[in-house]
Every structure is written in structure tokens, then in C-alpha cells.
Design a protein around this motif. Sequence first.
Motif, PDB file in Angstrom:
ATOM      1  N   GLY A  36       1.264  -7.429  10.725  1.00 37.49           N
ATOM      2  CA  GLY A  36       2.220  -7.834  11.594  1.00 37.49           C
ATOM      3  C   GLY A  36       3.504  -8.029  10.851  1.00 37.49           C
ATOM      4  O   GLY A  36       4.595  -7.739  11.216  1.00 37.49           O
ATOM      5  N   LEU A  37       3.412  -8.770   9.693  1.00 37.97           N
ATOM      6  CA  LEU A  37       4.529  -9.283   8.966  1.00 37.97           C
ATOM      7  C   LEU A  37       5.321  -8.115   8.425  1.00 37.97           C
ATOM      8  O   LEU A  37       6.640  -7.970   8.039  1.00 37.97           O
ATOM      9  N   ASP A  38       4.554  -6.952   7.723  1.00 33.61           N
ATOM     10  CA  ASP A  38       5.159  -5.982   7.292  1.00 33.61           C
ATOM     11  C   ASP A  38       6.102  -5.298   8.170  1.00 33.61           C
ATOM     12  O   ASP A  38       6.992  -4.640   7.624  1.00 33.61           O
ATOM     13  N   GLU A  39       6.023  -5.378   9.532  1.00 35.20           N
ATOM     14  CA  GLU A  39       7.023  -4.888  10.245  1.00 35.20           C
ATOM     15  C   GLU A  39       8.445  -5.695  10.309  1.00 35.20           C
ATOM     16  O   GLU A  39       9.415  -5.009  10.987  1.00 35.20           O
ATOM     17  N   LEU A  40       8.541  -7.031   9.758  1.00 35.05           N
ATOM     18  CA  LEU A  40       9.658  -7.553   9.816  1.00 35.05           C
ATOM     19  C   LEU A  40      10.609  -7.651   8.778  1.00 35.05           C
ATOM     20  O   LEU A  40      11.456  -8.366   8.886  1.00 35.05           O
ATOM     21  N   GLY A  41      10.113  -6.803   7.809  1.00 35.81           N
ATOM     22  CA  GLY A  41      11.090  -6.877   6.671  1.00 35.81           C
ATOM     23  C   GLY A  41      10.548  -5.763   5.619  1.00 35.81           C
ATOM     24  O   GLY A  41       9.871  -5.076   5.935  1.00 35.81           O
ATOM     25  N   THR A  42      11.098  -5.768   4.433  1.00 38.43           N
ATOM     26  CA  THR A  42      10.764  -4.821   3.336  1.00 38.43           C
ATOM     27  C   THR A  42       9.535  -5.419   2.604  1.00 38.43           C
ATOM     28  O   THR A  42       9.495  -6.818   1.988  1.00 38.43           O
ATOM     29  N   ALA A  43       8.231  -4.821   2.640  1.00 36.09           N
ATOM     30  CA  ALA A  43       7.066  -5.507   1.994  1.00 36.09           C
ATOM     31  C   ALA A  43       7.283  -5.089   0.393  1.00 36.09           C
ATOM     32  O   ALA A  43       7.505  -4.035   0.079  1.00 36.09           O
ATOM     33  N   HIS A  44       6.960  -6.060  -0.465  1.00 35.82           N
ATOM     34  CA  HIS A  44       6.796  -5.857  -1.699  1.00 35.82           C
ATOM     35  C   HIS A  44       5.350  -6.435  -2.084  1.00 35.82           C
ATOM     36  O   HIS A  44       4.943  -7.309  -1.649  1.00 35.82           O
ATOM     37  N   ARG A  45       4.719  -5.765  -3.175  1.00 35.55           N
ATOM     38  CA  ARG A  45       3.618  -6.191  -3.704  1.00 35.55           C
ATOM     39  C   ARG A  45       3.792  -7.084  -4.929  1.00 35.55           C
ATOM     40  O   ARG A  45       4.620  -6.547  -5.968  1.00 35.55           O
ATOM     41  N   PHE A  46       3.456  -8.190  -4.981  1.00 31.38           N
ATOM     42  CA  PHE A  46       3.625  -9.177  -6.038  1.00 31.38           C
ATOM     43  C   PHE A  46       2.576 -10.247  -6.023  1.00 31.38           C
ATOM     44  O   PHE A  46       2.027 -10.532  -4.945  1.00 31.38           O
ATOM     45  N   ASN A  47       2.421 -10.918  -7.330  1.00 34.79           N
ATOM     46  CA  ASN A  47       1.332 -12.091  -7.133  1.00 34.79           C
ATOM     47  C   ASN A  47       2.194 -13.245  -6.934  1.00 34.79           C
ATOM     48  O   ASN A  47       3.054 -13.779  -7.563  1.00 34.79           O
ATOM     49  N   PRO A  48       1.879 -13.957  -5.519  1.00 32.07           N
ATOM     50  CA  PRO A  48       2.497 -14.946  -5.227  1.00 32.07           C
ATOM     51  C   PRO A  48       2.160 -16.309  -6.116  1.00 32.07           C
ATOM     52  O   PRO A  48       2.997 -17.397  -6.004  1.00 32.07           O
ATOM     53  N   LEU A  49       1.368 -16.278  -6.990  1.00 32.77           N
ATOM     54  CA  LEU A  49       0.793 -17.577  -7.993  1.00 32.77           C
ATOM     55  C   LEU A  49       1.572 -17.171  -9.321  1.00 32.77           C
ATOM     56  O   LEU A  49       1.456 -17.914 -10.204  1.00 32.77           O
ATOM     57  N   ASP A  50       2.337 -15.956  -9.324  1.00 31.71           N
ATOM     58  CA  ASP A  50       3.031 -15.879 -10.775  1.00 31.71           C
ATOM     59  C   ASP A  50       4.550 -16.254 -10.828  1.00 31.71           C
ATOM     60  O   ASP A  50       5.221 -15.378 -10.090  1.00 31.71           O
TER      61      ASP A  50
END
Length: 443
Positions: A36-50
Motif C-alpha cells: 500500500g505504501l509503495d504506491e505513495l512514493g519512491t520505494a528504497h530498500r534499506f535497513n531502518p536500524l542502520d
Amino acid sequence: MKVLLVGNGGREHALARAMVRTSDDVELLIQAGNPGLDELGTAHRFNPLDPEAVCALAHDNAVDLVVIGPEAPLVAGIADALADAGIPCFGPTKAAAQLEASKSFAKDVMEAAGVATARAFTCTTIEQVDAALDELGAPHVVKDDALAAGKGVVVTEDRQAARNHAQACLARPDGAVVIEDYLDGPEVSLFCLSDGTTVVPLVPAQDFKRLLDNNGGPNTGGMGAYTPLPWLPEDVVDHVVDTVAVPTVVEMARRGTPFIGLLYCGLALTSRGVRVVEFNARFGDPETQAVLERLQSPLIDLLYGAATGTLAEVPAPRWSEDAAVCVVMASFGYPGVLRTGETITGIDDAEAVEGVHVIHAGTTLIPAEPDPNGAGNCCGVEAEDALVNSGGRVLNVVGRGATIEAAREAAYAGVARIRFSGEQHRSDIATWPEDVLADDWRP
Ligand code: GLY
């Protein structure tokens, strides 16, 4: 304004939706993985804890603001790293996020700030646990002192169950529990934005924390929420700002760890007045899904104002008179062992209901197998991607209407159109007992 949103659950989908719905000027970079979120912006793969990874992504894309949704990246120090890099961030530092990450720290701050809360004991041995359980009596409230992804709190009449939970928490290295008085009365969630000095409350909401109707079953992260609360006296919000949120923000600043972000005040309206049940250091889930549905002014201005110390200059948020009700659809087994990978159908049908939209919380899109013979499958029909459940709380169906009843009816009409095997939801979200508060109750 270019915004990097960290986190990809239901709360973040709701935050993203509200940011783009209330402003024409938001370009979102989002954390990949939520269909759902992917449709609202540019999706990036990253570690949110880094911290390095988040800072690099923010820097390389010249973002104006980073918004941190969940608690884990806050505790991992993402806001600290962004501050060092000079990138505005909505979300507290690791030290300030201790308000959520350590129940005993929160109690200490409340005591210093004169904030009313339950009497509590912090215990690191089973002997201390036994003494605290005896002293405070049933119902027993046992809270893991550390973050526990919504599973840290047990409220029970059963002393042995309380003791078992404490023992499990103590078994971890440095394990500790907070055992506290049970607070009677209805609970309310009040979200307060803070830039470290100025405090701006959003509209209050109520969360349904237990799994089953009539507040039965185990505690969960939250099975539904609604706003407004027609039964809540109007002066409660000002009272909580004056006696809870502002003193806490002042105390955090005094300690040299100003709180910048969202101070979630979890409150019990007890027979003796308002008491704080818990603080969280981020937007609540699923209350955010209902609260932000009513926001009419730009969310981004509030978040940016909080992040940059200019909240006092941002016009007060404007709210729709409408009501919003959020119903959580969860996986079989939630909040325990989950059954996932079940195909979900009916979301488009649900969103065809007037006033309904669907937030993705724990879903995954499985791409269709490529056809080895070229386009089309054996029947000449294109194979379709499949949406499946992949988390505990799967979808949040939000209904909006002129009254709570209308919003509730819309939300449940949406729920009725969505299917996945083993799905569970409560059927009593946005209902309350007639005597929820005594007529003469005052904060
Ligand atoms: N709904 C409860 C929480 O967000 O912690």
C-alpha cells in the motif's frame, strides 16, 4: 518538500497517506515492502536500524526531512545520526526515546515532572516481584521494562500468570519488570507533537487493545480505534497538555535530552482523575489511522515544525467534524504464532464503499510466476500477482462518516468485503458502555 519516511507498517502507510492528502508539496521516499505504501512514493530498500544507511540515503537524495515511524529506529539512534549530519528529523533521539523504551525511566521522568501515574515498583529479582505483587494486589499489571513490540504488558487477575510473565522478562540479560497498580476507567490516547519546547495536541482517540470483543483475550498492539470521543469532557485535552505533556517536555529539556517528535500519552480516566498508563515516543498504531483521517491542514508543516524547533509558528491543526473508525483485520494466531501466506481478496471492493480506505499493515505482494511459454498462462489469461498476509495485523479498514455510527458502519461494510483464510477482527470497535464516565467526572 522531499521526505524520507522510515518504517513500513500500517502507521507509516497512514502517515504517508495523510502527508500527501493534506499537501500538494510532498515528495516521498519510502521504505520498500508495504504494497500500500509503495504506491505513495519512491520505494528504497534499506535497513531502518542502520544509522549510516539512513543518513546516506537522506543525504544522497537531498531530503528536507526524515520522519521516523516505529520505535526501534529511534532506539537504534537514527535521529542522533541525522542530527549529527544536520538533516532535520521528526522523531526523538535515543536518549529521549527512553520514555518508551524503558518503563522505569518513564516513571522516573513522571515523578520528577509531577505527572500523575500508577504507583509502581521496578523489580530485577523474583523476590522483588513477589513483594510487589503482594503489595499492589490484583488485578496485576506487569510490564517488561524494555521494548517488547506490543507484547510486554500483562494485565491479569491470575497471580501465577503475572509471576510467569515477570520471570520470563527477568530471564533475559539485564531483564527488569515494572509492576504497578491497576488503573480503572476508560483509556484514551492523546498524541502531542513537540519540538522540544512547544507542545501541540492532536485529537484524542481510543484504542481497543484486547484481541476479542468486550475486551476479552490477550493484549495486542491494538485491534481498532476511533475518534472523536463524544463522551470525553472537552477540558480533558487541555488538562493533559498542562499536567502531563508540557511538564514531561520541560523535564526532558532540563535533563539535556529534549523530546522532539510525537509524545504518545496513554491515559486512564480513573475515578481519581487522569493517570498516565504509558508514554510512547511515536505515533500510535492503529489510532493514527483514525486520527489523521480527520486532519485537514498540512501534516508536513506540523512534522517539519516539530523537527526544526518552529512548531509555535505553524498554524494549529484543523480537523474535520467527521468521525473516523479503524478496524484491524489480523492473521490467524495473532498475537501468538501466526499463519501467513494466505491470499487476500476484496480490497478494491472494500474501497468502493463510500468513506472507506484500506491501510496495509502486514501484507506482501507475491509476483506472478513468469510464463515459460511467453505471454499468458495455459488458459490465455495473464497470471496476476497475489497479495498475501505476512504479519500479525494485516489490514486496517478505515471508515469515515458524519457520525461515529456512520463511520463504524462504513468500516465494517469494508471489512465484510475482504477475505483471507483465518482472518480475525473485533466486531465492537467504536462502541462504549453507557456509563463509560460518570456524569460528574472531571479530570
Ligand atoms: N496502539 C498502541 C500503541 O501504538 O502502542
